[in-house]
Design a protein around this motif. Structure first.
Motif, mmCIF file in Angstrom:
data_model
loop_
_atom_site.group_PDB
_atom_site.id
_atom_site.type_symbol
_atom_site.label_atom_id
_atom_site.label_comp_id
_atom_site.label_asym_id
_atom_site.label_seq_id
_atom_site.Cartn_x
_atom_site.Cartn_y
_atom_site.Cartn_z
ATOM 1 N N ALA A 117 0.729 -1.040 0.019
ATOM 2 C CA ALA A 117 0.005 -0.118 -0.019
ATOM 3 C C ALA A 117 0.938 1.343 -0.027
ATOM 4 O O ALA A 117 1.920 1.203 0.591
ATOM 5 N N ARG A 119 2.364 4.962 0.883
ATOM 6 C CA ARG A 119 2.289 5.686 2.114
ATOM 7 C C ARG A 119 1.097 6.462 2.506
ATOM 8 O O ARG A 119 0.516 7.212 1.716
ATOM 9 N N ARG A 120 0.418 6.437 3.740
ATOM 10 C CA ARG A 120 -0.943 7.172 3.987
ATOM 11 C C ARG A 120 -0.714 8.689 4.346
ATOM 12 O O ARG A 120 -1.445 9.473 3.886
ATOM 13 N N GLU A 121 0.528 9.179 4.496
ATOM 14 C CA GLU A 121 0.708 10.444 4.922
ATOM 15 C C GLU A 121 0.804 11.389 3.943
ATOM 16 O O GLU A 121 0.598 12.788 3.839
ATOM 17 N N ARG A 123 -1.580 11.321 1.276
ATOM 18 C CA ARG A 123 -3.006 11.441 0.950
ATOM 19 C C ARG A 123 -3.216 12.657 1.071
ATOM 20 O O ARG A 123 -4.212 12.859 2.113
ATOM 21 N N ASP A 228 9.394 6.835 -3.774
ATOM 22 C CA ASP A 228 8.116 6.291 -3.435
ATOM 23 C C ASP A 228 7.442 5.528 -4.857
ATOM 24 O O ASP A 228 6.762 4.605 -4.516
ATOM 25 N N GLY A 250 -2.508 8.438 -3.362
ATOM 26 C CA GLY A 250 -3.428 7.316 -2.884
ATOM 27 C C GLY A 250 -4.730 7.603 -3.376
ATOM 28 O O GLY A 250 -5.695 6.759 -3.034
ATOM 29 N N ARG A 251 -4.790 8.173 -4.639
ATOM 30 C CA ARG A 251 -6.196 8.420 -5.418
ATOM 31 C C ARG A 251 -6.419 6.914 -6.445
ATOM 32 O O ARG A 251 -7.442 7.039 -6.859
ATOM 33 N N THR A 253 -4.859 3.120 -7.516
ATOM 34 C CA THR A 253 -4.105 2.282 -7.146
ATOM 35 C C THR A 253 -3.009 1.694 -7.946
ATOM 36 O O THR A 253 -3.326 1.825 -9.240
#
Lengths: 262, 443
Positions: A117, A119-121, A123, A228, A250-251, A253
């Motif tokens: 997945a 990285r979330r930060e 997004r 990344d 993250g918009r 995949t």
């Protein structure tokens, strides 16, 4: 085109689906066909490819998309061994996903498991990025600049170029990283506030591309700063770069896993 | 040496590069059949990696000699050696004790290749600019020996921002070395791609110039047509910038560009560009800014639109029999506006030629394999930015010696001259008016 769509995005900008497609007249990204890889075909492919994208070792035949220059001669000469992918959604978060590996004994692709997945930060609703050309010929830079034109209009997705690394959420890097640019690239990265992402744009940025053997390049952005997202191409079309940005925030995949679109 | 000096006084230097432990100087004589371009001749200079410097007398050779010095040659008597591409050698900028220094780059504000500019300013007025390049140095020339034709072309297509022109010059040099030539259909297709590349590049310079003076309407209109034209180059070559199209012996493929569409874009540009270039805002910001005089252009050996906007009417297409009745576009002003006018007019002409070549394609094969053998030759092609030069020595299908010169290498110093006396904020405008390739001079 509906009036609503026109009002929403203007009458030049293309739909995202269209931007992410390879145009009819052009060759997409090559895709191995495991069933057609006879010894003769494999040898022919390795001899034919001008950039050395094919390799064979220990019963595994591989095609590295980060070395492919997209000339399409492989698919033309060996249609039974190589097909093509018509999508530009080829950006990946780990480099290994750019390599197609065929287990010759079993006659199928090796599966590296699910894609990690992002990285979330990162997004973020909008993304400001800085671009650094580190030995690119100028064409990849040009493709990034063209994301801003009325046809791609990346601004409508919330992406914008900023002049200073201090204002940037992400760094787009092109070129194999020449020795003379390594320090400037490192300092640009360090000047960015956290959280920050890095996209390596184009084959040279991923692996050095055709310059991989030169003593004057470091052969890959990840030798200098952490990366990344990798986006292959020579240069990647604007759609592929847009997909990389979408993946970073993250918009969208990752679709390319083990070199094969899922 | 007397003969070399005489040749340089009459003609102009084309290239200077190593050949074994000597250096070879290519000089173009004036006065060919059409009275402008002449034959080229090679002179071998020095031995054991030492050669007499000519840079003080012929400043056009200065960067060539500095590049050779970095590669282990000694130009005896050079007035001031400094590295161009290597950053492991000491480099000092010229100092002016009473002036303020403004360093810019290598990472710039926009999306652009890296380079370092050191301005010495009095108030906001630029008194001196010194350019330091080499950030894009990838050792391209050192990778060439031993490569076969296809692998070599991959590198050549990355030698500057104009892949078609570079590939065409290299392929022609290779073919000429073996006493061969591409079939007529390939010749026409190559030139069609070359002209589309030129139009695409020139429109890019214009769109950039309009952006830099804040003329958004002009930038958007030109940028729109440029993007559509890129689609046609893509349709012809299969690549958005024309890579993987030209091969030794011909071309790889023949795409189907839409001639009607190209003609329509040309017509729209023919209406649009003269109007845009007469806009008061454009005249106000571009006229008398960034002047390069004719004498400077001649002495420093500038090429392409940079030279033609300063009154030097030289264009390699004059010598090409496939361009009947060709006359170069020349302006006398030497300022940003003159260069913009040259881009506009040449862009329109390029589209006309592209249409001409595509409409009159001769029948026949796309490529013929060249015969085996060995030989060496130099070939030149007029790219959008000027003269692209490739020299190659081939033995048994492999490169033994290959040397290339991108036009940007010859033109960079025009920027130093153009900004002298201008305000610092005019630098981006002057820079864009040349729009040189950094990677091309950093080979």
């Amino acid at each position: 085109m509906s009036l609503l769509y026109t009002l929403k995005v203007g009458n030049l900008a293309r739909k995202l689906e269209d931007i992410l497609k390879v145009p009819q007249h052009a060759f997409g990204y090559p895709l191995l066909k495991p069933e057609g890889l006879t010894p003769g075909v494999r040898e022919g492919l390795m001899r034919l490819c001008p950039s050395g994208a094919f390799a064979e070792a220990e019963g595994i035949f591989s095609l590295d998309l980060a070395r492919c220059v997209g000339c399409g001669r492989c698919a033309l000469a060996y249609p039974l061994g190589v097909g093509e992918m018509r999508s530009l959604e080829v950006a990946v978060t780990r480099k290994e996903d750019l390599v197609q590996q065929v287990d010759l004994e079993r006659g199928g692709f090796l599966d590296p498991g699910p894609a990690p997945a992002p990285r979330r930060e990162l997004r973020l609703p909008t993304l400001a990025f800085r671009e650094v050309s580190a030995g690119d010929t100028g064409l990849t830079d040009s493709e990034i600049a063209l994301l801003n034109n009325p046809f791609n209009d990346m601004g409508r997705f919330g992406f914008q170029v900023v002049a200073s690394p201090r204002h940037a959420d992400a760094l787009l890097v092109t070129g194999p990283v020449s020795r003379n640019m390594a320090e400037a690239l490192r300092r640009t990265y360090e000047a960015m506030p956290e959280p920050k992402g890095v996209v390596a744009v184009g084959n040279e940025a991923i692996s050095g591309g055709v310059f991989a053997g030169s003593s004057q390049v470091l052969a890959g952005v990840d030798k200098v700063v952490p990366v990344d997202v990798y986006v292959p191409g020579d240069p990647p079309r604007p759609g592929a770069i847009l997909h990389a940005l979408m993946l970073l925030v993250g918009r969208m995949t990752q679709r390319l896993v083990g070199g094969v679109l899922r | 040496m007397g003969k070399v000096r005489e040749a340089l006084r009459e003609g102009r230097p084309v290239a200077l590069f190593p050949y074994g432990d000597r250096v070879v100087l290519w000089v173009e004589y004036p006065g060919g059949e059409k009275g402008v371009l002449g034959p080229t001749q090679a002179f071998f200079l020095g031995e054991r990696r030492r050669f007499p410097s000519l840079a003080a007398e012929f400043p056009a050779l200065d960067w060539f000699e500095r590049a050779l010095w970095e590669r282990g040659f000694e130009p005896v008597g050079h007035p001031g050696l400094k590295p161009l591409r290597r950053h492991d050698l000491p480099h000092t900028f010229r100092e002016f004790p009473h002036l303020h220094e403004v360093p810019v780059g290598p990472v710039h504000a926009g999306i652009i290749e890296p380079g370092h500019f050191r301005f010495s300013v009095l108030g906001e007025r630029i008194v001196n600019l010194e350019i330091r390049l080499g950030y894009q140095h990838r050792g391209l020339l050192s990778l060439m020996p031993g490569k076969g034709a296809e692998a070599a072309l991959l590198l050549v297509e990355r030698a500057g921002i104009e892949p078609v022109a570079h590939a065409m010059a290299f392929a022609e040099a290779w073919e000429r070395a073996l006493g061969w030539g591409a079939p007529p259909r390939a010749q026409y297709l190559r030139r069609a791609a070359l002209e589309l590349e030129r139009a695409f590049g020139h429109l890019g310079h214009l769109a950039g110039l309009f952006t830099d003076i804040g003329y958004a309407y002009g930038a958007t209109q030109v940028g729109r047509i440029r993007a559509l034209l890129q689609g046609e180059l893509d349709r012809l070559t299969g690549h958005r910038y024309g890579r993987n199209f030209i091969r030794v012996g011909g071309v790889w493929r023949e795409g189907q560009p839409d001639l009607e569409v190209i003609a329509a874009h040309r017509e729209e540009l023919a209406r649009l560009l003269p109007r845009l270039l007469k806009n008061p805002q454009v005249l106000d910001r571009m006229r008398y800014v960034g002047e390069v005089r004719r004498a400077e252009a001649l002495a420093l050996g500038f090429v392409g639109p940079t030279a033609r906007a300063s009154g030097v009417g030289r264009d390699l297409r004059q010598d090409d029999p496939l361009y009947p009745g060709f006359t170069p576009v020349v302006r006398q002003g030497g300022d940003v506006l003159s260069r913009a006018q040259v881009y506009a007019e040449e862009g329109l002409k390029a589209l006309e030629y592209a249409l001409f070549f595509l409409r009159h394609l001769p029948a026949g094969p796309l490529a013929l394999d060249p015969p085996p053998g060995e030989g060496e030759a130099l070939a030149r092609v007029e790219a959008g930015r000027g003269e692209v030069v490739w020299f190659v020595r081939v033995e048994a299908g492999r490169v033994v010696v290959a040397e290339g010169v991108d036009p940007s290498f010859k033109n960079w110093r025009a920027l130093e001259l153009a900004v002298r006396g201008e305000g610092l904020p005019d630098f981006p405008l002057c820079n864009k008016s040349f729009d040189l390739a950094y990677a091309g001079s950093d080979l």
